[in-house]
Design a protein around this motif. Structure first.
Motif, PDB file in Angstrom:
ATOM      1  N   ILE A 186       0.858  -1.183   0.000  1.00 48.95           N
ATOM      2  CA  ILE A 186       0.000   0.000   0.000  1.00 48.95           C
ATOM      3  C   ILE A 186       0.894   1.233   0.000  1.00 48.95           C
ATOM      4  CG2 ILE A 186      -1.767   1.285   1.263  1.00 48.95           C
ATOM      5  CD1 ILE A 186      -2.653  -1.399   2.437  1.00 48.95           C
ATOM      6  N   SER A 187       0.724   2.100  -0.984  1.00 49.97           N
ATOM      7  CA  SER A 187       1.582   3.279  -1.116  1.00 49.97           C
ATOM      8  C   SER A 187       0.731   4.531  -1.263  1.00 49.97           C
ATOM      9  CB  SER A 187       2.511   3.141  -2.326  1.00 49.97           C
ATOM     10  OG  SER A 187       1.765   2.978  -3.522  1.00 49.97           O
ATOM     11  N   SER A 188       1.308   5.648  -0.870  1.00 52.44           N
ATOM     12  CA  SER A 188       0.646   6.949  -1.019  1.00 52.44           C
ATOM     13  C   SER A 188       1.660   7.955  -1.532  1.00 52.44           C
ATOM     14  CB  SER A 188       0.063   7.419   0.323  1.00 52.44           C
ATOM     15  OG  SER A 188       1.108   7.667   1.249  1.00 52.44           O
ATOM     16  N   MET A 189       1.179   8.903  -2.318  1.00 55.20           N
ATOM     17  CA  MET A 189       2.019   9.934  -2.916  1.00 55.20           C
ATOM     18  C   MET A 189       1.430  11.297  -2.574  1.00 55.20           C
ATOM     19  SD  MET A 189       4.719  10.252  -5.127  1.00 55.20           S
ATOM     20  CE  MET A 189       4.685   8.755  -6.115  1.00 55.20           C
ATOM     21  N   MET A 190       2.165  12.081  -1.783  1.00 52.45           N
ATOM     22  CA  MET A 190       1.715  13.406  -1.384  1.00 52.45           C
ATOM     23  C   MET A 190       2.885  14.386  -1.480  1.00 52.45           C
ATOM     24  SD  MET A 190      -1.496  12.877  -0.693  1.00 52.45           S
ATOM     25  CE  MET A 190      -2.140  14.189   0.330  1.00 52.45           C
ATOM     26  N   GLN A 191       2.566  15.686  -1.420  1.00 49.59           N
ATOM     27  CA  GLN A 191       3.590  16.717  -1.525  1.00 49.59           C
ATOM     28  C   GLN A 191       4.230  17.050  -0.180  1.00 49.59           C
ATOM     29  OE1 GLN A 191       2.200  20.143  -3.675  1.00 49.59           O
ATOM     30  NE2 GLN A 191       1.661  18.955  -5.494  1.00 49.59           N
ATOM     31  N   ASP A 192       3.870  16.325   0.862  1.00 48.01           N
ATOM     32  CA  ASP A 192       4.480  16.474   2.178  1.00 48.01           C
ATOM     33  C   ASP A 192       4.910  15.087   2.650  1.00 48.01           C
ATOM     34  OD1 ASP A 192       4.465  16.513   5.253  1.00 48.01           O
ATOM     35  OD2 ASP A 192       4.256  18.649   4.791  1.00 48.01           O
ATOM     36  N   PRO A 193       6.171  14.912   3.054  1.00 43.77           N
ATOM     37  CA  PRO A 193       6.636  13.567   3.431  1.00 43.77           C
ATOM     38  C   PRO A 193       5.902  12.989   4.635  1.00 43.77           C
ATOM     39  CG  PRO A 193       8.289  15.247   3.958  1.00 43.77           C
ATOM     40  CD  PRO A 193       7.252  15.911   3.131  1.00 43.77           C
ATOM     41  N   LYS A 194       5.619  13.808   5.648  1.00 39.29           N
ATOM     42  CA  LYS A 194       4.927  13.306   6.832  1.00 39.29           C
ATOM     43  C   LYS A 194       3.489  12.928   6.501  1.00 39.29           C
ATOM     44  CE  LYS A 194       5.601  15.073  10.867  1.00 39.29           C
ATOM     45  NZ  LYS A 194       5.681  16.012  12.012  1.00 39.29           N
ATOM     46  N   VAL A 195       2.845  13.724   5.664  1.00 45.65           N
ATOM     47  CA  VAL A 195       1.464  13.416   5.269  1.00 45.65           C
ATOM     48  C   VAL A 195       1.427  12.130   4.456  1.00 45.65           C
ATOM     49  CG1 VAL A 195      -0.513  14.231   3.944  1.00 45.65           C
ATOM     50  CG2 VAL A 195       0.759  15.832   5.361  1.00 45.65           C
ATOM     51  N   ALA A 196       2.416  11.911   3.599  1.00 45.77           N
ATOM     52  CA  ALA A 196       2.471  10.677   2.804  1.00 45.77           C
ATOM     53  C   ALA A 196       2.575   9.452   3.702  1.00 45.77           C
ATOM     54  CB  ALA A 196       3.652  10.737   1.843  1.00 45.77           C
ATOM     55  N   ALA A 197       3.437   9.527   4.728  1.00 46.39           N
ATOM     56  CA  ALA A 197       3.591   8.393   5.650  1.00 46.39           C
ATOM     57  C   ALA A 197       2.319   8.165   6.464  1.00 46.39           C
ATOM     58  CB  ALA A 197       4.784   8.642   6.567  1.00 46.39           C
ATOM     59  N   GLN A 198       1.702   9.248   6.951  1.00 44.96           N
ATOM     60  CA  GLN A 198       0.480   9.110   7.742  1.00 44.96           C
ATOM     61  C   GLN A 198      -0.665   8.562   6.901  1.00 44.96           C
ATOM     62  OE1 GLN A 198      -0.298  12.747  10.250  1.00 44.96           O
ATOM     63  NE2 GLN A 198       1.714  13.326   9.509  1.00 44.96           N
ATOM     64  N   LEU A 199      -0.757   8.998   5.656  1.00 47.23           N
ATOM     65  CA  LEU A 199      -1.834   8.521   4.792  1.00 47.23           C
ATOM     66  C   LEU A 199      -1.656   7.036   4.469  1.00 47.23           C
ATOM     67  CD1 LEU A 199      -4.375   9.289   3.245  1.00 47.23           C
ATOM     68  CD2 LEU A 199      -2.942   9.887   1.296  1.00 47.23           C
ATOM     69  N   ALA A 200      -0.424   6.609   4.205  1.00 49.91           N
ATOM     70  CA  ALA A 200      -0.180   5.190   3.942  1.00 49.91           C
ATOM     71  C   ALA A 200      -0.538   4.342   5.157  1.00 49.91           C
ATOM     72  CB  ALA A 200       1.284   4.974   3.549  1.00 49.91           C
ATOM     73  N   ASP A 201      -0.192   4.822   6.348  1.00 45.01           N
ATOM     74  CA  ASP A 201      -0.525   4.095   7.570  1.00 45.01           C
ATOM     75  C   ASP A 201      -2.032   4.070   7.799  1.00 45.01           C
ATOM     76  OD1 ASP A 201       0.579   2.798  10.042  1.00 45.01           O
ATOM     77  OD2 ASP A 201      -0.570   4.407  10.980  1.00 45.01           O
ATOM     78  N   THR A 202      -2.720   5.172   7.502  1.00 45.56           N
ATOM     79  CA  THR A 202      -4.175   5.228   7.682  1.00 45.56           C
ATOM     80  C   THR A 202      -4.891   4.304   6.716  1.00 45.56           C
ATOM     81  OG1 THR A 202      -4.024   7.527   8.423  1.00 45.56           O
ATOM     82  CG2 THR A 202      -6.171   6.752   7.693  1.00 45.56           C
ATOM     83  N   VAL A 203      -4.457   4.287   5.458  1.00 41.73           N
ATOM     84  CA  VAL A 203      -5.067   3.397   4.467  1.00 41.73           C
ATOM     85  C   VAL A 203      -4.892   1.949   4.887  1.00 41.73           C
ATOM     86  CG1 VAL A 203      -4.923   2.594   2.083  1.00 41.73           C
ATOM     87  CG2 VAL A 203      -4.806   5.025   2.563  1.00 41.73           C
ATOM     88  N   THR A 204      -3.724   1.621   5.419  1.00 44.77           N
ATOM     89  CA  THR A 204      -3.468   0.250   5.873  1.00 44.77           C
ATOM     90  C   THR A 204      -4.397  -0.137   7.017  1.00 44.77           C
ATOM     91  OG1 THR A 204      -1.145   0.472   5.236  1.00 44.77           O
ATOM     92  CG2 THR A 204      -1.709  -1.318   6.727  1.00 44.77           C
ATOM     93  N   SER A 205      -4.513   0.735   8.019  1.00 40.69           N
ATOM     94  CA  SER A 205      -5.380   0.430   9.163  1.00 40.69           C
ATOM     95  C   SER A 205      -6.850   0.363   8.755  1.00 40.69           C
ATOM     96  CB  SER A 205      -5.185   1.477  10.260  1.00 40.69           C
ATOM     97  OG  SER A 205      -5.543   2.771   9.808  1.00 40.69           O
ATOM     98  N   ARG A 206      -7.276   1.263   7.859  1.00 41.95           N
ATOM     99  CA  ARG A 206      -8.675   1.232   7.402  1.00 41.95           C
ATOM    100  C   ARG A 206      -8.957  -0.055   6.612  1.00 41.95           C
ATOM    101  NH1 ARG A 206     -11.379   6.307   7.286  1.00 41.95           N
ATOM    102  NH2 ARG A 206     -10.692   7.420   9.170  1.00 41.95           N
TER     103      ARG A 206
END
Length: 379
Positions: free
Chosen positions: A207-227
């Motif tokens: 599961i990967s995420s691509m965002m313009q902020d590194p911290k937001v990208a990591a948090q979004l990938a973790d959130t998608v995984t938990s959801r």
């Protein structure tokens, strides 16, 4: 026959020599016009640098997890092992689960799943806490030329807004069943930034995420995984949780019935303690039997609750996180070197085409125009 073969050989040699001569002529022409090529390449370098530094940086973060499969039996495990060597997955056929790992990408890219992510709070690199929707709308930038390309559409939208008779206020909440055009565009933008990929052999989900902020990208990938884990867990344990709810319900009813029968038996025993009536003794005995039956039912339903709780625990899947989400250090996009090389290559090809083909094209156009003029004068 020998003469024909000799003739064909000589014609092939002649064609090869002509091609070599043409290539040498083209190379000589390009070398003589190398200054023009260098100018075009210089222009390509400048344009490539402008484009490369105009594209915002994108950071990617990924999570790898291995889901637990619920197989109905171990039969055919040898065939599954042999099939896995050939890249064929046979585990999904034996699974009682309707949501296979191969369907996880469809779950992640679905509109309800994506809409649920818009309200997730994230912390940016400058410690600003906002929702994913606010980050996409306020903190996500685009290249300068995209704003120019969107001007006509914005003008059309403004004109339509002036002539629109709708005065309804837009709601801040997003209804996944009924999206507006702006909300649909936002949902698709977020969906394009998250991705789920499944390895056909090992069934490891990335599961990967691509965002313009590194911290937001990591948090979004973790959130998608938990959801996704919660969605799969909820599906897998739905039947067991319903059975547990029903078992608790009938256990509570049996408990109330047992307490009532026990209370009635105690009350009747206290009232008829000094009496020696046979009818009273039979009534007390009957109440005692009813209390015993109620206790047995209560005991059996309590055991059923314990079995249902164990079933819920048994059907709850376990996800082994192979690689957790981390804050990326380097940007994944854009690749400035690749963009620069691409523009240099395009500039070289364009300059070579300009030098080799444009003079001939001009001469052919002039000759055609001259022939038309001659024909018109003759007529």
């Amino acid at each position: 026959m020998e003469q024909e073969n000799k003739f064909n050989t000589e014609s092939l040699v002649q064609e090869n020599q002509e091609q070599e001569i043409n290539l040498l002529e083209m190379a000589a022409k390009l070398w003589s016009s190398r200054r023009i090529i260098l100018k075009w390449v210089g222009i390509g370098i400048v344009i490539g640098l402008i484009v490369a530094f105009s594209i915002p940086k994108e950071y990617s973060s990924s999570v790898k997890l291995s889901p637990e499969l619920s197989n109905s039996g171990s039969s055919g495990s040898g065939m599954s092992a042999l099939a896995s060597l050939a890249g064929i997955n046979m585990n999904s056929g034996n699974s009682s689960d309707a949501v296979y790992p191969e369907l996880y990408p469809d779950v992640v890219s679905s509109i309800p799943f994506t809409v649920s992510l818009l309200s997730v709070p994230v912390q940016t690199e400058d410690n600003k806490v906002i929702t994913v929707q606010e980050f996409l709308e306020e903190e996500t930038s685009a290249p300068w030329w995209s704003a120019i390309l969107k001007l006509p559409f914005k003008a059309i939208g403004a004109v339509k807004g002036l002539f629109s008779e709708s005065n309804e206020a837009e709601s801040d909440t997003i209804n996944a069943y009924n999206l507006t055009l702006e909300q649909y565009t936002l949902v698709k933008a977020l969906s394009s930034r998250i991705n789920a990929d499944v390895d056909s052999k090992s069934l490891v989900v990335t599961i990967s995420s691509m965002m313009q902020d590194p911290k937001v990208a990591a948090q979004l990938a973790d959130t998608v995984t938990s959801r996704l884990q919660k969605y799969i867990t909820s599906y897998r344990t739905e039947k067991a949780r319903q059975d547990l709810y029903y078992a608790k319900k009938i256990n509570e009813e049996a408990r109330q019935a047992y307490y009532t029968a026990q209370k009635n038996y105690a009350t009747a025993s206290d009232r008829n303690q000094s009496l020696s009536s046979r009818a009273a003794a039979i009534a007390i005995e009957r109440m005692q039997n009813e209390a015993s039956l109620a206790f047995n039912l209560y005991n059996s339903t309590a055991q059923r609750v314990q079995i249902a709780e164990a079933k819920v625990q048994e059907t709850t899947p376990v996800f082994a996180v192979v690689q957790p989400a981390t804050v990326p250090v380097k940007a994944a996009k854009p690749s400035k070197a690749a963009i620069l090389i691409g523009f240099v290559f395009l500039a070289f090809v364009a300059s070579a085409a300009y030098i080799l083909f444009l003079p001939g094209l001009k001469e052919s156009i002039k000759s055609v125009a001259k022939n038309r003029t001659t024909l018109q004068l003759q007529d």
